[in-house]
Design a protein around this motif. Structure first.
Motif, short mmCIF file in Angstrom:
data_model
loop_
_atom_site.label_atom_id
_atom_site.label_comp_id
_atom_site.label_asym_id
_atom_site.label_seq_id
_atom_site.Cartn_x
_atom_site.Cartn_y
_atom_site.Cartn_z
N MET A 136 0.81 -0.96 -0.07
CA MET A 136 0.57 -0.35 0.56
C MET A 136 0.76 1.19 -0.06
O MET A 136 0.17 2.48 0.03
CB MET A 136 -1.11 -0.13 1.32
N THR A 137 1.88 1.19 -0.12
CA THR A 137 3.48 2.23 0.28
C THR A 137 3.01 2.33 -1.40
O THR A 137 2.82 2.00 -2.26
CB THR A 137 4.21 1.80 1.06
N ARG A 138 4.40 3.66 -1.50
CA ARG A 138 5.05 3.91 -2.55
C ARG A 138 3.86 4.64 -3.86
O ARG A 138 3.94 4.39 -4.51
CB ARG A 138 6.01 2.24 -2.90
N ARG A 139 2.74 4.52 -2.74
CA ARG A 139 1.59 5.70 -4.04
C ARG A 139 1.32 5.28 -4.54
O ARG A 139 0.54 4.88 -5.44
CB ARG A 139 2.46 7.00 -4.48
N HIS A 140 1.02 3.41 -4.55
CA HIS A 140 0.24 2.55 -5.21
C HIS A 140 -0.64 1.24 -4.51
O HIS A 140 0.20 1.08 -3.74
CB HIS A 140 0.91 2.62 -6.57
N GLY A 141 -0.99 1.29 -4.84
CA GLY A 141 -2.40 -0.13 -4.05
C GLY A 141 -3.34 0.28 -3.86
O GLY A 141 -3.53 1.40 -2.75
N VAL A 142 -4.16 -0.24 -3.62
CA VAL A 142 -5.90 -0.80 -3.18
C VAL A 142 -6.32 -1.36 -2.43
O VAL A 142 -5.69 -3.04 -2.51
CB VAL A 142 -6.29 0.35 -4.04
N SER A 143 -6.72 -1.52 -0.63
CA SER A 143 -6.98 -3.19 0.17
C SER A 143 -7.66 -2.36 1.26
O SER A 143 -7.32 -1.51 1.43
CB SER A 143 -5.82 -3.19 0.63
N PRO A 144 -9.07 -2.78 1.16
CA PRO A 144 -9.78 -2.69 1.84
C PRO A 144 -9.39 -2.54 3.61
O PRO A 144 -8.95 -4.52 3.01
CB PRO A 144 -11.54 -3.51 1.78
N THR A 163 -8.46 -1.05 11.54
CA THR A 163 -7.21 -0.97 11.12
C THR A 163 -6.54 -0.05 11.49
O THR A 163 -5.55 0.30 11.76
CB THR A 163 -7.04 -2.12 9.49
N GLU A 164 -7.54 1.03 10.76
CA GLU A 164 -6.78 2.30 10.82
C GLU A 164 -6.01 2.87 12.15
O GLU A 164 -5.05 3.01 12.18
CB GLU A 164 -7.92 3.50 9.75
N ARG A 165 -7.17 2.37 12.75
CA ARG A 165 -7.03 3.06 14.51
C ARG A 165 -5.45 2.94 15.05
O ARG A 165 -4.55 2.84 15.97
CB ARG A 165 -8.30 2.91 15.28
N TYR A 166 -5.43 1.50 15.15
CA TYR A 166 -4.08 0.99 15.66
C TYR A 166 -3.49 0.83 15.09
O TYR A 166 -2.07 0.01 15.20
CB TYR A 166 -4.18 -0.88 16.01
N TYR A 167 -3.42 0.61 13.18
CA TYR A 167 -1.79 0.83 12.66
C TYR A 167 -1.69 2.30 11.66
O TYR A 167 -1.01 1.97 10.19
CB TYR A 167 -1.79 -0.47 11.58
N SER A 168 -2.02 2.73 12.27
CA SER A 168 -1.96 4.54 11.43
C SER A 168 -0.44 4.62 10.86
O SER A 168 0.37 4.41 10.83
CB SER A 168 -2.56 5.48 12.19
N ARG A 169 -0.17 5.17 9.86
CA ARG A 169 0.98 5.24 9.47
C ARG A 169 1.07 6.67 7.75
O ARG A 169 0.57 6.88 7.62
CB ARG A 169 1.70 4.26 8.51
N PRO A 170 1.76 7.52 8.41
CA PRO A 170 2.00 8.04 7.63
C PRO A 170 1.94 8.44 6.26
O PRO A 170 1.77 9.02 5.56
CB PRO A 170 3.63 9.17 8.03
N ASP A 171 2.21 7.25 5.74
CA ASP A 171 2.76 6.43 4.28
C ASP A 171 1.29 6.69 3.63
O ASP A 171 1.39 5.82 2.65
CB ASP A 171 4.19 6.45 4.12
N VAL A 172 -0.04 6.34 4.29
CA VAL A 172 -0.64 5.70 4.03
C VAL A 172 -2.22 6.49 4.32
O VAL A 172 -2.32 7.26 5.55
CB VAL A 172 -1.05 3.92 4.45
N THR A 173 -2.90 6.50 3.37
CA THR A 173 -4.13 7.30 3.49
C THR A 173 -5.03 6.33 3.37
O THR A 173 -5.23 5.53 2.57
CB THR A 173 -4.16 8.20 1.68
#
Length: 67
Positions: free
Chosen positions: A1-9, A14-24
């Motif tokens: 999902m990083t490197r500005r490409h990729g999609v995964s529901p 998941t967002e709450r516990y695994y937030s990352r600055p390089d993932v929107t």
């Protein structure tokens, strides 16, 4: 999902516990809820694993919904 490409529901949890600055994270509201559960190989079950699994549902509460 990083490197500005990729999609995964993924769930809001998941967002709450695994937030990352390089993932929107982009919420979508028309999908069914995602349920989580314990899985493990039946050949690896031990009394300690069984005790942990049985204890968890009684000691946790559902995460609050995100707006």
């Amino acid at each position: 999902m990083t490197r500005r490409h990729g999609v995964s529901p993924a769930s809001a949890t998941t967002e709450r516990y695994y937030s990352r600055p390089d993932v929107t994270w982009v919420p979508f509201h028309d999908a069914p809820p995602i349920d989580y559960g314990f899985i493990w190989p039946t050949t690896a079950e031990t009394p300690l694993v069984r005790a942990f699994v049985e204890l968890c549902p009684t000691s946790s509460a559902p995460a609050p919904a995100l707006e």
